[in-house]
Design a protein around this motif. Structure first.
Motif, PDB file in Angstrom:
ATOM      1  N   ASP A   1      -6.849  11.793  -1.516  1.00 33.03           N
ATOM      2  CA  ASP A   1      -6.178  11.961  -0.223  1.00 33.03           C
ATOM      3  C   ASP A   1      -4.705  12.221  -0.492  1.00 33.03           C
TER       4      ASP A   1
ATOM      5  N   LYS B   1     -10.740   9.070  12.825  1.00 39.25           N
ATOM      6  CA  LYS B   1     -10.107   7.781  13.096  1.00 39.25           C
ATOM      7  C   LYS B   1      -9.988   7.700  14.609  1.00 39.25           C
TER       8      LYS B   1
ATOM      9  N   GLY C   1      -9.601   4.803   7.973  1.00 38.74           N
ATOM     10  CA  GLY C   1      -9.000   3.516   8.316  1.00 38.74           C
ATOM     11  C   GLY C   1      -7.492   3.611   8.312  1.00 38.74           C
ATOM     12  N   MET C   2      -6.846   2.651   8.932  1.00 40.93           N
ATOM     13  CA  MET C   2      -5.381   2.560   8.968  1.00 40.93           C
ATOM     14  C   MET C   2      -4.956   1.139   8.596  1.00 40.93           C
ATOM     15  N   LEU C   3      -5.631   0.584   7.598  1.00 40.15           N
ATOM     16  CA  LEU C   3      -5.336  -0.781   7.149  1.00 40.15           C
ATOM     17  C   LEU C   3      -5.464  -1.778   8.306  1.00 40.15           C
TER      18      LEU C   3
ATOM     19  N   PHE D   1       0.861  -1.185   0.000  1.00 39.34           N
ATOM     20  CA  PHE D   1       0.000   0.000   0.000  1.00 39.34           C
ATOM     21  C   PHE D   1       0.894   1.229   0.000  1.00 39.34           C
TER      22      PHE D   1
ATOM     23  N   ASN E   1      -2.429  13.089   1.862  1.00 33.85           N
ATOM     24  CA  ASN E   1      -1.556  12.797   3.011  1.00 33.85           C
ATOM     25  C   ASN E   1      -0.452  13.838   3.143  1.00 33.85           C
TER      26      ASN E   1
ATOM     27  N   LYS F   1      -5.316   7.822  -3.503  1.00 36.97           N
ATOM     28  CA  LYS F   1      -4.152   8.461  -2.894  1.00 36.97           C
ATOM     29  C   LYS F   1      -3.440   9.246  -3.988  1.00 36.97           C
TER      30      LYS F   1
ATOM     31  N   TYR G   1       2.915   8.519   9.296  1.00 34.45           N
ATOM     32  CA  TYR G   1       1.580   9.138   9.179  1.00 34.45           C
ATOM     33  C   TYR G   1       1.447  10.244  10.224  1.00 34.45           C
TER      34      TYR G   1
ATOM     35  N   ASP H   1      -7.824  15.142   7.988  1.00 33.86           N
ATOM     36  CA  ASP H   1      -7.543  13.848   8.628  1.00 33.86           C
ATOM     37  C   ASP H   1      -6.436  14.084   9.657  1.00 33.86           C
TER      38      ASP H   1
ATOM     39  N   ASP I   1     -13.839   4.138   5.207  1.00 33.08           N
ATOM     40  CA  ASP I   1     -12.762   3.363   4.568  1.00 33.08           C
ATOM     41  C   ASP I   1     -12.754   1.889   4.977  1.00 33.08           C
TER      42      ASP I   1
ATOM     43  N   LYS J   1     -11.644   6.475  -3.127  1.00 33.88           N
ATOM     44  CA  LYS J   1     -10.671   7.479  -2.687  1.00 33.88           C
ATOM     45  C   LYS J   1      -9.322   7.117  -3.275  1.00 33.88           C
TER      46      LYS J   1
ATOM     47  N   TYR K   1      -7.117  -6.695   1.758  1.00 30.74           N
ATOM     48  CA  TYR K   1      -5.763  -6.472   2.262  1.00 30.74           C
ATOM     49  C   TYR K   1      -5.059  -7.740   2.738  1.00 30.74           C
TER      50      TYR K   1
ATOM     51  N   SER L   1     -10.057   2.758  -0.501  1.00 33.33           N
ATOM     52  CA  SER L   1      -8.924   3.671  -0.568  1.00 33.33           C
ATOM     53  C   SER L   1      -7.891   2.994  -1.460  1.00 33.33           C
TER      54      SER L   1
HETATM   55  O1  OSB Z   1      -4.735   8.764   5.288  1.00 35.39           O
HETATM   56  O2  OSB Z   1      -6.363   7.425   5.436  1.00 35.39           O
HETATM   57  C1  OSB Z   1      -5.142   7.620   5.396  1.00 35.39           C
HETATM   58  C2  OSB Z   1      -3.447   4.200   5.291  1.00 35.39           C
HETATM   59  C3  OSB Z   1      -2.267   4.478   5.937  1.00 35.39           C
HETATM   60  C4  OSB Z   1      -2.017   5.760   6.357  1.00 35.39           C
HETATM   61  C5  OSB Z   1      -2.941   6.772   6.132  1.00 35.39           C
HETATM   62  C6  OSB Z   1      -4.144   6.487   5.509  1.00 35.39           C
HETATM   63  C7  OSB Z   1      -4.386   5.186   5.056  1.00 35.39           C
HETATM   64  C8  OSB Z   1      -5.593   4.789   4.326  1.00 35.39           C
HETATM   65  C9  OSB Z   1      -6.078   3.417   4.614  1.00 35.39           C
HETATM   66  O3  OSB Z   1      -6.128   5.473   3.479  1.00 35.39           O
HETATM   67  C10 OSB Z   1      -7.497   3.173   4.266  1.00 35.39           C
HETATM   68  C11 OSB Z   1      -7.942   1.822   4.757  1.00 35.39           C
HETATM   69  O4  OSB Z   1      -7.762   1.474   5.935  1.00 35.39           O
HETATM   70  O5  OSB Z   1      -8.501   1.081   3.947  1.00 35.39           O
END
Ligand code: OSB
Ligand code: MG
Length: 382
Positions: free
Chosen positions: A201, A275, A303-305, A33, A203, A176, A69, A251, A328, A174, A335, A149
């Motif tokens: 997104d 989150k 989400g954070m995977l 990812f 980031n 990236k 992050y 975020d 998300d 979404k 995954y 995402s």
């Molecule tokens: O910004 O949402 C984010 C994953 C790692 C770090 C930051 C982000 C994300 C994701 C993951 O977008 C989305 C998911 O959990 O499917």
């Protein structure tokens, strides 16, 4: 076994936390990812189990091994949990998650580490009451709308991944983005998919010097642009929001309800990504949800995977009324080949059902498989 508490020693005078298990678990990702400043090939996370009154409250923490992050890291979180937070909790009684606040609040930052403690206790507490976590939180839905995402990749790969998501019925896509991976990508995606609900997104990859470039995003009918500027900025986002038609969604830079109020007051954003790990737990997540509702700003669950434990927490949170945009929390099978929970968390038609195998988070640990993917384990006792 029923998750409802049947221990006659349980008096309602609070749940005695008898011990805490602290694990570090690592699962390979099916595909790496990629976001603007990192590539994740596996999902490594601390997992906390609080044990008391014959039941277990479980949560996963969302910091990464390195501070990519936000600032927190797994090694620092393990030390903070082991040396500071857990010794102040194990051996004590708590009648509700709100009683944890005086123990968590004095320490600066470390919201993800605080969140894992608070979230595990919410699970334990709702199990002790025989309630789904959703009910303890005040949620109003049985399933939540979800989107995907899609990490940074070539235009061809991105188009294929959108095709899969569309076929699966996801309610929002979404993408990236990063500097140099934005306008051409969006041109190609909109040429193929003129009508899908689309967001981006960044980031934190852009700066105010990119305002002219960011204004071009208005051509693509995006539902919102997530976190274009720095992780610790709110102020400059107001300048971007004023210059664009498209809504800004924050975020990284929303740490708590006060940040959300300031961002909405100064019109730095019109949408907030919540989150629960980023903001320090459910109490803060709900406060952000409520203040956003008061401003008429929709929120959605990021989400954070996460693996199945964190996904379950996210789904319960997203049942609150003002989570009106798709979150998300897509299918775990996007995954992971195999999850550490027994219940498959799979979306259908863009909806993720609330897991309900027992009270609390409604999913259970596959302890045998988890053992094979655990790199660290310690038990904190009184
Ligand atoms: O910004 O949402 C984010 C994953 C790692 C770090 C930051 C982000 C994300 C994701 C993951 O977008 C989305 C998911 O959990 O499917
Ligand atoms: Mg984001």
């Amino acid at each position: 076994m029923s998750q409802h508490n049947t221990n006659p020693a349980f008096t309602g005078g609070g749940i005695l936390i008898e011990a805490a298990e602290l694990h570090i678990v690592s699962l390979p990702l099916i595909t790496p990812f990629v976001i603007s400043n990192q590539t994740l090939t596996d999902k490594t996370f601390p997992l906390l189990v609080l044990k008391g009154e014959g039941i277990e409250g479980i949560a996963e923490a969302v910091m990464d091994q390195i501070p990519d992050y936000l600032e927190e890291t797994i090694p620092a979180a393990i030390a903070f949990l082991r040396d500071v937070l857990l010794p102040r909790i194990v051996g004590k009684r708590f009648a509700s998650p709100y009683e944890l606040e005086p123990i968590l609040a004095p320490w600066r930052g470390n919201r993800m580490a605080k969140a894992v403690v608070e979230m595990a206790f919410w699970d334990l507490w709702s199990k002790s009451l025989g309630l789904p976590l959703k009910a303890a939180l005040g949620g109003v839905r049985d399933a939540v709308d979800v989107g995907v995402s899609i990490g940074i990749g070539s235009i061809d790969v991105t188009l294929d991944r959108i095709a899969e998501a569309q076929a699966a019925g996801y309610k929002r896509t979404k993408l990236k983005i990063a500097k140099g991976h934005d306008v051409a990508l969006l041109d190609a995606v909109r040429a193929r998919y003129p009508d899908i609900k689309l967001t981006v997104d960044a980031n934190t990859d852009y700066g105010l010097e990119d305002l002219a470039l960011l204004r071009r995003f208005d051509e693509f009918d995006l539902d919102y642009i997530e976190q274009p500027l720095a992780f610790d900025d709110i102020h400059d986002h107001a300048q971007v929001q004023a210059a664009l038609k498209t809504a800004i969604c924050l975020d990284e830079s929303i740490r708590n309800a006060v940040d959300a109020r300031k961002a909405l007051e100064m019109r730095a954003a019109r949408v907030i990504n919540i989150k629960v790990g980023r903001v320090g737990g459910f109490a803060a997540a709900r406060a952000i949800h409520d203040i956003s509702a008061a401003f008429g700003a929709p929120v959605w669950c990021g989400g954070m995977l996460e693996v199945g434990i964190g996904r379950a927490h996210n789904i319960h949170l997203a049942t609150l009324a003002n989570f009106t945009k798709p979150g998300d929390t897509s299918s775990a099978s996007r995954y992971f080949k195999r999850d550490i929970v027994n219940e498959p968390l799979e979306a259908a038609h863009g909806e993720m059902p609330v897991p309900k195998n027992g009270a609390g988070i409604g999913v259970t640990l596959d302890r045998d498989y988890m053992k094979t993917v655990t790199s660290h384990f310690e038990m904190i006792c009184p």
